[in-house]
Motif scaffolding. Structure first.
Motif, short mmCIF file in Angstrom:
data_model
loop_
_atom_site.label_atom_id
_atom_site.label_comp_id
_atom_site.label_asym_id
_atom_site.label_seq_id
_atom_site.Cartn_x
_atom_site.Cartn_y
_atom_site.Cartn_z
N UNK A 1 0.90 -1.23 0.07
CA UNK A 1 0.03 -0.09 0.06
C UNK A 1 0.83 1.47 0.00
N UNK A 2 0.45 2.24 -0.93
CA UNK A 2 1.29 3.35 -0.85
C UNK A 2 1.04 4.40 0.26
N UNK A 3 1.96 4.99 0.98
CA UNK A 3 1.85 6.01 1.89
C UNK A 3 2.39 7.45 1.43
N UNK A 4 1.59 8.61 1.74
CA UNK A 4 2.03 9.74 1.33
C UNK A 4 3.07 10.35 2.36
N UNK A 5 4.30 10.78 1.83
CA UNK A 5 5.25 11.52 2.59
C UNK A 5 5.51 12.72 2.02
N UNK A 6 5.76 13.73 2.71
CA UNK A 6 6.29 15.22 2.17
C UNK A 6 6.84 16.11 3.39
N UNK A 7 7.33 17.03 2.90
CA UNK A 7 7.94 18.08 3.89
C UNK A 7 7.71 19.49 3.29
N UNK A 8 7.12 20.19 4.36
CA UNK A 8 6.80 21.54 3.80
C UNK A 8 7.67 22.66 4.51
N UNK A 9 8.32 23.61 4.04
CA UNK A 9 9.14 24.53 4.33
C UNK A 9 9.09 25.95 3.65
N UNK A 10 9.55 26.98 4.12
CA UNK A 10 9.51 28.07 3.61
C UNK A 10 11.03 28.57 3.44
N UNK A 11 11.16 29.17 2.12
CA UNK A 11 12.54 29.31 1.59
C UNK A 11 12.84 30.96 1.12
N UNK A 12 14.06 31.12 1.49
CA UNK A 12 14.55 32.48 1.20
C UNK A 12 15.91 32.38 1.11
N UNK A 13 16.38 32.19 -0.08
CA UNK A 13 17.87 32.02 -0.36
C UNK A 13 18.47 30.76 0.48
N UNK A 14 17.28 29.83 0.64
CA UNK A 14 17.91 28.67 1.03
C UNK A 14 16.71 28.18 2.13
N UNK A 15 16.56 27.01 2.86
CA UNK A 15 15.56 26.79 3.89
C UNK A 15 15.40 27.79 4.90
N UNK A 16 14.33 28.23 5.13
CA UNK A 16 14.32 29.24 6.30
C UNK A 16 13.63 28.89 7.50
N UNK A 17 12.41 28.33 6.95
CA UNK A 17 11.56 27.94 8.14
C UNK A 17 10.72 26.70 7.75
N UNK A 18 10.36 25.78 8.68
CA UNK A 18 10.05 24.50 8.58
C UNK A 18 9.54 23.80 9.85
N UNK A 19 9.35 22.71 9.89
CA UNK A 19 8.91 21.93 11.14
C UNK A 19 9.81 22.01 12.15
N UNK A 20 11.03 21.89 12.05
CA UNK A 20 12.19 21.99 13.15
C UNK A 20 12.05 23.24 13.78
N UNK A 21 12.41 24.16 13.08
CA UNK A 21 12.41 25.63 13.78
C UNK A 21 11.05 25.88 14.18
N UNK A 22 9.95 25.45 13.57
CA UNK A 22 8.71 25.70 14.42
C UNK A 22 8.75 25.09 15.74
N UNK A 23 9.19 23.77 15.88
CA UNK A 23 9.08 23.03 17.26
C UNK A 23 10.20 23.65 18.37
N UNK A 24 11.08 24.16 17.60
CA UNK A 24 12.43 25.01 18.54
C UNK A 24 11.60 26.01 19.03
N UNK A 25 10.86 26.80 18.11
CA UNK A 25 10.13 28.03 18.73
C UNK A 25 9.04 27.69 19.87
N UNK A 26 8.37 26.54 19.08
CA UNK A 26 7.18 26.49 20.34
C UNK A 26 7.88 26.05 21.54
N UNK B 1 -6.01 10.48 -6.45
CA UNK B 1 -5.34 9.74 -7.38
C UNK B 1 -4.58 8.44 -6.91
N UNK B 2 -4.68 8.15 -5.66
CA UNK B 2 -4.06 6.58 -5.34
C UNK B 2 -4.74 5.93 -4.24
N UNK B 3 -6.13 6.43 -4.15
CA UNK B 3 -6.92 5.59 -3.30
C UNK B 3 -7.38 4.31 -3.82
N UNK B 4 -7.39 3.25 -3.02
CA UNK B 4 -7.63 1.72 -3.75
C UNK B 4 -9.05 1.35 -3.52
#
Length: 110
Positions: free
Chosen positions: A1-26, A107-110
């Motif tokens: 079975x296929x599983x969905x994997x992805x990462x989301x981050x904000x970029x400004x001349x390189x990765x600037x903010x994503x899950x890691x920085x969010x967790x650190x600030x939290x 697209x991928x539901x069975x």
């Protein structure tokens, strides 16, 4: 079975903010301490400090106000800019997750 994997981050001349920085600030928001937040993420204080400074430089505004230790102890507080960034990022990420999950199912539901 296929599983969905992805990462989301904000970029400004390189990765600037994503899950890691969010967790650190939290963690800083929750504990009042950069050091404690870093330890909870299994990061050194210097790694966390350098990450915050790098993000601040790329974004162009401060994220954390820190007070050195001493008799009353030190601590860190998030700036209003950091709180707003976190709020927007969390909402954006949640909407992205919903949209991506819906597309995955389309697209991928069975």
């Amino acid at each position: 079975m296929l599983r969905l994997k992805y990462k989301i981050w904000l970029d400004k001349d390189g990765k600037v903010f994503g899950e890691g920085p969010y967790r650190l600030l939290k963690g800083i928001e929750d504990t009042g301490s950069l050091n404690t937040s870093a330890k909870e993420m299994k990061m050194s204080y210097s790694q966390a400090y350098n990450l915050i400074k790098s993000i601040e430089k790329r974004l162009g505004f401060p994220l954390v106000h820190s007070q050195a230790g001493g008799y009353g102890g030190g601590g860190s507080q998030l700036t209003d800019g950091a709180k707003e960034l976190m709020k927007k990022y969390l909402s954006f990420r949640q909407e992205c997750e919903e949209a991506i999950q819906s597309l995955f199912e389309k697209y991928f539901a069975t």
